[in-house]
Design a protein around this motif. Structure first.
Motif, PDB file in Angstrom:
ATOM      1  N   ILE A 125       0.844  -1.214   0.000  1.00  0.00           N
ATOM      2  CA  ILE A 125       0.000   0.000   0.000  1.00  0.00           C
ATOM      3  C   ILE A 125       0.876   1.260   0.000  1.00  0.00           C
ATOM      4  O   ILE A 125       0.616   2.208  -0.750  1.00  0.00           O
ATOM      5  CB  ILE A 125      -0.951  -0.008   1.220  1.00  0.00           C
ATOM      6  CG1 ILE A 125      -1.974  -1.145   1.077  1.00  0.00           C
ATOM      7  CG2 ILE A 125      -1.655   1.343   1.398  1.00  0.00           C
ATOM      8  CD1 ILE A 125      -2.792  -1.423   2.327  1.00  0.00           C
ATOM      9  N   LYS A 126       1.915   1.239   0.820  1.00  0.00           N
ATOM     10  CA  LYS A 126       2.781   2.430   0.903  1.00  0.00           C
ATOM     11  C   LYS A 126       3.467   2.712  -0.436  1.00  0.00           C
ATOM     12  O   LYS A 126       3.572   3.868  -0.851  1.00  0.00           O
ATOM     13  CB  LYS A 126       3.818   2.254   2.023  1.00  0.00           C
ATOM     14  CG  LYS A 126       3.175   2.322   3.408  1.00  0.00           C
ATOM     15  CD  LYS A 126       4.170   1.972   4.511  1.00  0.00           C
ATOM     16  CE  LYS A 126       3.425   1.644   5.796  1.00  0.00           C
ATOM     17  NZ  LYS A 126       4.185   0.781   6.699  1.00  0.00           N
ATOM     18  N   ILE A 127       3.901   1.673  -1.110  1.00  0.00           N
ATOM     19  CA  ILE A 127       4.546   1.878  -2.422  1.00  0.00           C
ATOM     20  C   ILE A 127       3.527   2.407  -3.436  1.00  0.00           C
ATOM     21  O   ILE A 127       3.795   3.337  -4.190  1.00  0.00           O
ATOM     22  CB  ILE A 127       5.187   0.562  -2.946  1.00  0.00           C
ATOM     23  CG1 ILE A 127       6.277   0.088  -1.990  1.00  0.00           C
ATOM     24  CG2 ILE A 127       5.765   0.758  -4.354  1.00  0.00           C
ATOM     25  CD1 ILE A 127       6.852  -1.281  -2.324  1.00  0.00           C
ATOM     26  N   ILE A 128       2.326   1.816  -3.429  1.00  0.00           N
ATOM     27  CA  ILE A 128       1.296   2.260  -4.389  1.00  0.00           C
ATOM     28  C   ILE A 128       0.995   3.743  -4.179  1.00  0.00           C
ATOM     29  O   ILE A 128       0.898   4.517  -5.134  1.00  0.00           O
ATOM     30  CB  ILE A 128      -0.016   1.453  -4.222  1.00  0.00           C
ATOM     31  CG1 ILE A 128       0.213  -0.025  -4.514  1.00  0.00           C
ATOM     32  CG2 ILE A 128      -1.111   2.000  -5.150  1.00  0.00           C
ATOM     33  CD1 ILE A 128      -0.906  -0.937  -4.005  1.00  0.00           C
ATOM     34  N   LYS A 129       0.841   4.129  -2.920  1.00  0.00           N
ATOM     35  CA  LYS A 129       0.478   5.521  -2.618  1.00  0.00           C
ATOM     36  C   LYS A 129       1.509   6.518  -3.130  1.00  0.00           C
ATOM     37  O   LYS A 129       1.171   7.625  -3.522  1.00  0.00           O
ATOM     38  CB  LYS A 129       0.290   5.704  -1.107  1.00  0.00           C
ATOM     39  CG  LYS A 129      -0.992   5.139  -0.598  1.00  0.00           C
ATOM     40  CD  LYS A 129      -2.214   5.832  -1.163  1.00  0.00           C
ATOM     41  CE  LYS A 129      -2.530   7.128  -0.437  1.00  0.00           C
ATOM     42  NZ  LYS A 129      -3.821   7.689  -0.893  1.00  0.00           N
ATOM     43  N   GLU A 130       2.765   6.090  -3.113  1.00  0.00           N
ATOM     44  CA  GLU A 130       3.813   6.984  -3.637  1.00  0.00           C
ATOM     45  C   GLU A 130       3.666   7.184  -5.140  1.00  0.00           C
ATOM     46  O   GLU A 130       4.050   8.207  -5.674  1.00  0.00           O
ATOM     47  CB  GLU A 130       5.198   6.377  -3.390  1.00  0.00           C
ATOM     48  CG  GLU A 130       5.700   6.583  -1.984  1.00  0.00           C
ATOM     49  CD  GLU A 130       6.942   5.739  -1.723  1.00  0.00           C
ATOM     50  OE1 GLU A 130       7.628   5.330  -2.705  1.00  0.00           O
ATOM     51  OE2 GLU A 130       7.216   5.483  -0.541  1.00  0.00           O
ATOM     52  N   ARG A 131       3.128   6.163  -5.808  1.00  0.00           N
ATOM     53  CA  ARG A 131       3.111   6.198  -7.279  1.00  0.00           C
ATOM     54  C   ARG A 131       1.766   6.520  -7.893  1.00  0.00           C
ATOM     55  O   ARG A 131       1.694   6.881  -9.064  1.00  0.00           O
ATOM     56  CB  ARG A 131       3.557   4.830  -7.825  1.00  0.00           C
ATOM     57  CG  ARG A 131       4.953   4.495  -7.322  1.00  0.00           C
ATOM     58  CD  ARG A 131       5.539   3.306  -8.033  1.00  0.00           C
ATOM     59  NE  ARG A 131       6.764   2.938  -7.343  1.00  0.00           N
ATOM     60  CZ  ARG A 131       7.283   1.742  -7.328  1.00  0.00           C
ATOM     61  NH1 ARG A 131       6.700   0.763  -8.002  1.00  0.00           N
ATOM     62  NH2 ARG A 131       8.393   1.498  -6.676  1.00  0.00           N
TER      63      ARG A 131
END
Ligand code: CP3
Length: 343
Positions: A125-131
């Motif tokens: 989730i954290k990676i997706i939110k960055e992108r």
């Protein structure tokens, strides 16, 4: 920029009715198949935050949906409660040791002991939110305790749910104990997803229709509502979608504090509108196999729009997209939803 998907969940004005597809991050996309090959297996893909984030974002770029849905599976929950899980080619999910007694249930981890093990989901989730672009929403999800419990009890997918339903009538206390344990983990699991950055959560009750309408509240709906109410109390700005598949016979009894009711394809959306359209935003509900024909798709999208005009609505399929749907037809569905609902 605001997220039109989130605005629609909260009954705010939007430039058009937002759209996404259940199972949009999956096998109909060649790009997904490539990443899955790299991961080696479906579960490895779920366990790899970098690759799971990549496949989550694919449909946003490729078909133009208004929301991404986290790439994972509802069965990672019982898996981290301690049940060994395999995805067998051609058969689907298999649990080696199904839960059919109190002793077997007591061996499983509960509450945060299980929820805190799902770190790979939170990292994804954290990676997706960055992108993810700021105007798109990220949907987190889980399975309803009933749907998850059917896999835990049967050990695999089932056509009859015979073992789970035998338990329902012969030993309801044990079934409730299983449902409560799954519910407690699930509440904290969704809370952790929210803390990691999802904007919306959806609870999938894919096997709701296996329960007779008179028993549906007792064995499934009340547990979904309890999870929703726990989240709405602490995180009122996070939209909650409930998707019980095949419950036209239960619409009169629907209650609870949540935002969006997901209408499946077997429930007429005009009936859902009549019974629930004033209280909840409705999501749905094109028959997913219509995606094999562009004409059939346009016909359904126009019909759904004409029924839902003037009401709060999110376009979606009435269940998951199938693996052999041409990508171009999926794009056609998304474009048509936007076209017919532009204000
Ligand atoms: O875009 C998305 O929705 C992707 C994320 C997602 C998956 N599963 C990935 C997946 C979501 C939201 C789910 C939910 C899920 N998982 C449900 C509820 C939704 C529904 O469709 O009713 C259920 C019942 C499951 C359990 C499950 N997982 C089954 C029965 C299967 C095998 C069936 C099949 O289609 O092969 C899975 C595997 C699974 N989960 C796949 C995907 C992309 C296919 C795995 C692969 O071969 O790559």
């Amino acid at each position: 920029m605001g997220k039109i998907f989130v605005d629609a969940c909260f009954k705010k004005e939007t430039p058009y009715t937002p759209v996404w597809m259940m199972r949009q991050a999956g096998r109909y996309l060649p790009e997904y198949m490539e990443v899955r090959k790299k991961a080696g297996s479906f579960l490895n893909l779920c366990h790899n935050p970098e690759l799971a984030a990549e496949v989550t974002l694919q449909p946003v770029d490729i078909v133009g949906v208004d929301a991404a849905i986290l790439f994972s599976d509802i069965l990672v929950v019982p898996n981290e409660m301690g049940m060994r899980l395999d995805f067998v080619k051609g058969e689907g999910p298999v649990f080696e040791n199904p839960v059919r007694s109190k002793e077997e249930l007591d061996k499983l981890l509960c509450g945060s002991d299980a929820a805190d093990k799902l770190t790979y989901v939170y990292d994804t989730i954290k990676i997706i939110k960055e992108r993810l672009s700021e105007d798109k929403a990220l949907i987190g999800f889980c399975g309803a305790p009933w749907t998850v419990a059917t896999y835990m009890i049967e050990g695999q997918g089932s056509k009859t749910y015979a073992i789970s339903k035998k338990m329902m009538y012969q030993n309801p206390e044990l079934l409730h104990d299983i449902l409560k344990k799954v519910k407690e983990v699930t509440k904290l699991y969704l809370e952790n997803q929210i803390k990691s950055g999802v904007d919306v959560v959806q609870i999938f009750d894919s096997w709701a229709s296996a329960i007779e309408p008179d028993k549906y509240d007792e064995f499934s709906w009340q547990y979904m509502v309890e999870i929703a109410e726990y989240l709405k109390e602490k995180y009122p700005h996070i939209a909650v979608i409930l998707f019980p598949k095949g419950v036209a016979g239960f619409l009169d009894k629907v209650y609870g504090n949540f935002d969006v009711f997901g209408v499946d394809w077997s429930t007429p959306i005009e009936l859902a509108k009549e019974k629930l359209g004033d209280r909840y935003v409705l999501q749905g509900n094109m028959e997913p196999t219509r995606l094999y024909s562009k004409e059939a798709t346009t016909e359904a999208v126009e019909k759904i729009q004409s029924i839902m005009q003037g009401k709060n609505h999110i376009f979606n399929l009435g269940h998951g997209i199938l693996p052999d749907v041409p990508v171009d037809n999926a794009k056609h569905f998304i474009n048509e939803c936007k076209r017919v609902s532009k204000k």
